[in-house]
Design a protein around this motif. Structure first.
Motif, PDB file in Angstrom:
ATOM      1  N   ARG A   1      90.855  55.566  24.656  1.00  0.00           N
ATOM      2  CA  ARG A   1      90.760  56.338  25.655  1.00  0.00           C
ATOM      3  C   ARG A   1      92.309  56.184  26.735  1.00  0.00           C
ATOM      4  O   ARG A   1      92.818  55.189  26.448  1.00  0.00           O
ATOM      5  CB  ARG A   1      89.608  55.724  26.509  1.00  0.00           C
ATOM      6  CG  ARG A   1      88.223  55.792  26.035  1.00  0.00           C
ATOM      7  CD  ARG A   1      87.284  55.578  26.772  1.00  0.00           C
ATOM      8  NE  ARG A   1      87.537  54.337  27.899  1.00  0.00           N
ATOM      9  CZ  ARG A   1      87.269  54.144  29.223  1.00  0.00           C
ATOM     10  NH1 ARG A   1      86.715  55.128  29.786  1.00  0.00           N
ATOM     11  NH2 ARG A   1      87.654  52.956  29.764  1.00  0.00           N
ATOM     12  N   ARG A   2      92.387  57.329  27.259  1.00  0.00           N
ATOM     13  CA  ARG A   2      93.687  57.226  27.986  1.00  0.00           C
ATOM     14  C   ARG A   2      93.732  56.205  29.221  1.00  0.00           C
ATOM     15  O   ARG A   2      94.434  55.304  29.796  1.00  0.00           O
ATOM     16  CB  ARG A   2      94.358  58.567  28.806  1.00  0.00           C
ATOM     17  CG  ARG A   2      93.059  59.072  29.827  1.00  0.00           C
ATOM     18  CD  ARG A   2      93.710  60.546  30.244  1.00  0.00           C
ATOM     19  NE  ARG A   2      94.671  60.685  31.106  1.00  0.00           N
ATOM     20  CZ  ARG A   2      95.580  61.257  30.940  1.00  0.00           C
ATOM     21  NH1 ARG A   2      95.635  62.055  30.172  1.00  0.00           N
ATOM     22  NH2 ARG A   2      96.528  61.614  31.840  1.00  0.00           N
ATOM     23  N   GLU A   3      92.371  56.023  29.714  1.00  0.00           N
ATOM     24  CA  GLU A   3      92.072  54.808  30.722  1.00  0.00           C
ATOM     25  C   GLU A   3      92.199  53.491  30.279  1.00  0.00           C
ATOM     26  O   GLU A   3      92.182  52.589  31.196  1.00  0.00           O
ATOM     27  CB  GLU A   3      90.559  55.037  31.343  1.00  0.00           C
ATOM     28  CG  GLU A   3      90.376  56.553  32.276  1.00  0.00           C
ATOM     29  CD  GLU A   3      89.952  57.346  31.327  1.00  0.00           C
ATOM     30  OE1 GLU A   3      89.931  58.617  31.840  1.00  0.00           O
ATOM     31  OE2 GLU A   3      89.938  57.403  29.915  1.00  0.00           O
ATOM     32  N   ASP A   4      92.459  53.303  29.006  1.00  0.00           N
ATOM     33  CA  ASP A   4      92.773  51.952  28.578  1.00  0.00           C
ATOM     34  C   ASP A   4      94.037  51.677  28.255  1.00  0.00           C
ATOM     35  O   ASP A   4      94.557  50.686  28.164  1.00  0.00           O
ATOM     36  CB  ASP A   4      92.131  51.913  27.009  1.00  0.00           C
ATOM     37  CG  ASP A   4      90.493  51.821  27.084  1.00  0.00           C
ATOM     38  OD1 ASP A   4      90.060  51.233  28.126  1.00  0.00           O
ATOM     39  OD2 ASP A   4      90.012  52.196  26.107  1.00  0.00           O
ATOM     40  N   ILE A   5      95.340  52.780  28.645  1.00  0.00           N
ATOM     41  CA  ILE A   5      96.558  52.462  28.851  1.00  0.00           C
ATOM     42  C   ILE A   5      96.837  51.289  29.927  1.00  0.00           C
ATOM     43  O   ILE A   5      96.397  51.666  30.939  1.00  0.00           O
ATOM     44  CB  ILE A   5      97.085  53.657  29.060  1.00  0.00           C
ATOM     45  CG1 ILE A   5      96.890  54.634  27.729  1.00  0.00           C
ATOM     46  CG2 ILE A   5      98.797  53.463  29.234  1.00  0.00           C
ATOM     47  CD1 ILE A   5      97.549  56.037  27.754  1.00  0.00           C
ATOM     48  N   LEU A   6      97.522  50.451  29.568  1.00  0.00           N
ATOM     49  CA  LEU A   6      98.022  49.430  30.633  1.00  0.00           C
ATOM     50  C   LEU A   6      99.396  49.764  31.127  1.00  0.00           C
ATOM     51  O   LEU A   6     100.200  50.230  30.446  1.00  0.00           O
ATOM     52  CB  LEU A   6      97.853  48.026  30.048  1.00  0.00           C
ATOM     53  CG  LEU A   6      96.312  47.718  29.682  1.00  0.00           C
ATOM     54  CD1 LEU A   6      96.516  46.197  28.837  1.00  0.00           C
ATOM     55  CD2 LEU A   6      95.508  47.563  30.634  1.00  0.00           C
ATOM     56  N   LEU A   7      99.657  49.225  32.228  1.00  0.00           N
ATOM     57  CA  LEU A   7     100.946  49.314  32.781  1.00  0.00           C
ATOM     58  C   LEU A   7     102.070  48.778  31.951  1.00  0.00           C
ATOM     59  O   LEU A   7     103.057  49.218  31.609  1.00  0.00           O
ATOM     60  CB  LEU A   7     101.381  48.630  34.166  1.00  0.00           C
ATOM     61  CG  LEU A   7     102.413  49.128  34.933  1.00  0.00           C
ATOM     62  CD1 LEU A   7     102.681  50.516  35.138  1.00  0.00           C
ATOM     63  CD2 LEU A   7     102.395  48.123  36.292  1.00  0.00           C
ATOM     64  N   THR A   8     101.673  47.660  31.372  1.00  0.00           N
ATOM     65  CA  THR A   8     102.643  46.931  30.222  1.00  0.00           C
ATOM     66  C   THR A   8     102.614  47.705  29.006  1.00  0.00           C
ATOM     67  O   THR A   8     103.644  47.240  28.178  1.00  0.00           O
ATOM     68  CB  THR A   8     101.900  45.518  29.859  1.00  0.00           C
ATOM     69  OG1 THR A   8     100.454  45.698  29.472  1.00  0.00           O
ATOM     70  CG2 THR A   8     101.744  44.417  31.008  1.00  0.00           C
ATOM     71  N   ASP A   9     101.932  48.660  28.821  1.00  0.00           N
ATOM     72  CA  ASP A   9     102.253  49.269  27.468  1.00  0.00           C
ATOM     73  C   ASP A   9     103.212  50.082  27.528  1.00  0.00           C
ATOM     74  O   ASP A   9     103.904  50.939  26.726  1.00  0.00           O
ATOM     75  CB  ASP A   9     100.894  50.248  27.261  1.00  0.00           C
ATOM     76  CG  ASP A   9      99.542  49.530  26.979  1.00  0.00           C
ATOM     77  OD1 ASP A   9      99.937  48.498  26.000  1.00  0.00           O
ATOM     78  OD2 ASP A   9      98.540  49.582  27.144  1.00  0.00           O
ATOM     79  N   MET A  10     103.803  50.546  28.771  1.00  0.00           N
ATOM     80  CA  MET A  10     105.211  51.357  28.829  1.00  0.00           C
ATOM     81  C   MET A  10     105.872  51.074  29.974  1.00  0.00           C
ATOM     82  O   MET A  10     107.041  51.603  30.083  1.00  0.00           O
ATOM     83  CB  MET A  10     104.668  52.888  29.255  1.00  0.00           C
ATOM     84  CG  MET A  10     103.792  52.980  30.536  1.00  0.00           C
ATOM     85  SD  MET A  10     103.201  54.937  30.797  1.00  0.00           S
ATOM     86  CE  MET A  10     101.979  55.145  29.390  1.00  0.00           C
ATOM     87  N   GLN A  11     105.679  50.026  30.699  1.00  0.00           N
ATOM     88  CA  GLN A  11     106.569  49.745  31.854  1.00  0.00           C
ATOM     89  C   GLN A  11     108.056  49.380  31.564  1.00  0.00           C
ATOM     90  O   GLN A  11     109.174  49.907  31.672  1.00  0.00           O
ATOM     91  CB  GLN A  11     106.102  48.311  32.960  1.00  0.00           C
ATOM     92  CG  GLN A  11     106.966  47.964  33.833  1.00  0.00           C
ATOM     93  CD  GLN A  11     106.709  48.537  35.031  1.00  0.00           C
ATOM     94  OE1 GLN A  11     105.906  49.490  35.350  1.00  0.00           O
ATOM     95  NE2 GLN A  11     107.544  47.843  35.971  1.00  0.00           N
ATOM     96  N   ASN A  12     108.122  48.418  30.466  1.00  0.00           N
ATOM     97  CA  ASN A  12     109.696  48.169  29.887  1.00  0.00           C
ATOM     98  C   ASN A  12     110.194  49.294  29.181  1.00  0.00           C
ATOM     99  O   ASN A  12     111.341  49.735  29.499  1.00  0.00           O
ATOM    100  CB  ASN A  12     109.523  46.877  29.016  1.00  0.00           C
ATOM    101  CG  ASN A  12     109.058  45.475  29.815  1.00  0.00           C
ATOM    102  OD1 ASN A  12     109.306  45.607  31.032  1.00  0.00           O
ATOM    103  ND2 ASN A  12     108.495  44.854  29.058  1.00  0.00           N
ATOM    104  N   ALA A  13     109.530  49.942  28.380  1.00  0.00           N
ATOM    105  CA  ALA A  13     109.910  51.131  27.595  1.00  0.00           C
ATOM    106  C   ALA A  13     110.384  52.155  28.485  1.00  0.00           C
ATOM    107  O   ALA A  13     111.370  52.933  28.583  1.00  0.00           O
ATOM    108  CB  ALA A  13     109.014  51.590  26.705  1.00  0.00           C
ATOM    109  N   LEU A  14     109.641  52.345  29.646  1.00  0.00           N
ATOM    110  CA  LEU A  14     109.979  53.357  30.559  1.00  0.00           C
ATOM    111  C   LEU A  14     111.283  53.122  31.340  1.00  0.00           C
ATOM    112  O   LEU A  14     112.141  53.941  31.528  1.00  0.00           O
ATOM    113  CB  LEU A  14     108.774  53.680  31.802  1.00  0.00           C
ATOM    114  CG  LEU A  14     108.943  54.612  32.680  1.00  0.00           C
ATOM    115  CD1 LEU A  14     109.322  56.233  32.039  1.00  0.00           C
ATOM    116  CD2 LEU A  14     107.859  54.575  33.421  1.00  0.00           C
ATOM    117  N   SER A  15     111.390  51.787  31.969  1.00  0.00           N
ATOM    118  CA  SER A  15     112.620  51.530  32.533  1.00  0.00           C
ATOM    119  C   SER A  15     114.024  51.588  31.633  1.00  0.00           C
ATOM    120  O   SER A  15     115.048  51.896  32.012  1.00  0.00           O
ATOM    121  CB  SER A  15     112.358  50.111  33.066  1.00  0.00           C
ATOM    122  OG  SER A  15     112.233  49.013  31.881  1.00  0.00           O
TER     123      SER A  15
END
Length: 339
Positions: A234-248
């Motif tokens: 589920r998209r609702e299971d995506i956590l900020l930690t799943d993309m925070q570093n990769a995004l920055s």
């Protein structure tokens, strides 16, 4: 009004002595003077004065959080990470009487996913006039900083604008839109204002809020969302930690971004990189429904479905996400309703 009448009564008491003590014209002038004095005193009281005229006041974090939460729950769809991060970050910052630096949030995602909407709601939650407040300052890269050859002039202007406005109101809000179109290096000119300084030339920037809006990093956000979808998660299971570093990292290394090799990222001065997930078909339908209701119409399910179906979706094979989010919903509804 009760307070005004009470104050006027108290102000006039000393004047209302024996009937013949004051001449009629003198009494009239005295009453007028006392009334003016009482009114001036009342309006000078900060809260009442600010009821009539906008003031630079520190809004209580609990009230701001409540307004933010209500509006995000009601009108922002498919963005559980935004909902959680923005409310907590803004609430915590406003409640912290000893913040060490300004609040800096960088909002990333495709067009139509809600970045401008969220920045507007943040402005409205702090100031009654929202984006029209004289304490809210918007910069659009292609409008305010169009020419690459003028970047040094823009740097000086930007520093002066921020310094001058924070000097007037410490709780100033600055919104930088189209960061993906800003000339590389320009945004680094405001690095001192976002850093951990108590004062710079006698001015403290620790109560200010900076919002950066950008399409940069949207590919990385979509990559994570698609990975979850293809794995049946589920998209609702995506956590900020799943993309925070990769995004920055993605934004930092994007040569087409105003954050390319920016010291704001390198020195960790951006508090949160907030990912706006691409919107699915069901979220587009939610946007259409709310827009129809906001216009005062009963929801016609046939029109609602037709508007959502007319949107284009990606990837081409799966057709999961709207490539314009909810951005064109308003214009498409104009076609179906006769105003």
């Amino acid at each position: 009004m009760k307070a005004l009448r009470a104050a006027l009564a108290l102000a006039l008491l000393p004047l209302l002595g024996p009937a013949g003590a004051v001449e009629p014209i003198s009494l009239g002038l005295a009453i007028a003077g006392a009334a003016a004095s009482a009114l001036t005193g009342i309006i000078s009281y900060p809260r009442l004065y600010c009821y009539f005229k906008e003031c630079c006041l520190q809004s209580h974090g609990q009230r701001v959080a409540a307004v933010l939460q209500e509006n995000l729950d009601r009108r922002l769809f498919g963005q559980h990470l935004v909902n959680k991060v923005v409310v907590k970050a803004v609430k915590g910052f406003l409640n912290n009487s000893n913040s060490k630096k300004p609040l800096a949030l960088s909002l990333h995602g495709w067009t139509g996913t809600g970045k401008n909407f969220v920045s507007r709601i943040i402005a409205e939650s702090i100031y009654k006039r929202g984006l029209q407040s004289k304490y809210v300052h918007q910069f659009v890269a292609t409008l305010h900083f169009p020419h690459a050859h003028s970047i040094n002039v823009y740097k000086d202007q930007l520093q002066s604008w921020i310094r001058g406005n924070v000097s007037i109101c410490p709780r100033s809000l600055f919104i930088f839109d189209e960061m993906d179109k800003m000339h590389a290096g320009l945004i680094d000119s405001i690095k001192p204002f976002l850093d951990y300084y108590e004062f710079l030339d006698g001015v403290s920037y620790r109560q200010a809020i900076f919002l950066f809006l950008s399409n940069a990093g949207a590919e990385k956000i979509t990559e994570v969302a698609l990975d979850f979808w293809r794995n049946g998660r589920r998209r609702e299971d995506i956590l900020l930690t799943d993309m925070q570093n990769a995004l920055s990292v993605s934004v930092f290394n994007n040569k087409n971004s105003g954050f390319w090799h920016s010291t704001l990222i390198d020195k960790n001065l951006i508090d949160y990189f907030v990912p706006f997930l691409p919107l699915e078909y069901k979220h587009v339908k939610m946007c259409v429904r709310v827009e129809i209701e906001s216009r005062g119409y009963d929801v016609d399910e046939d029109i609602l479905t037709r508007v959502a179906d007319e949107m284009t979706y990606f990837p081409r094979e799966e057709r999961i996400y709207s490539d314009k989010g909810c951005k064109t919903v308003d214009a498409k509804l104009d076609y179906y309703y006769d105003f």
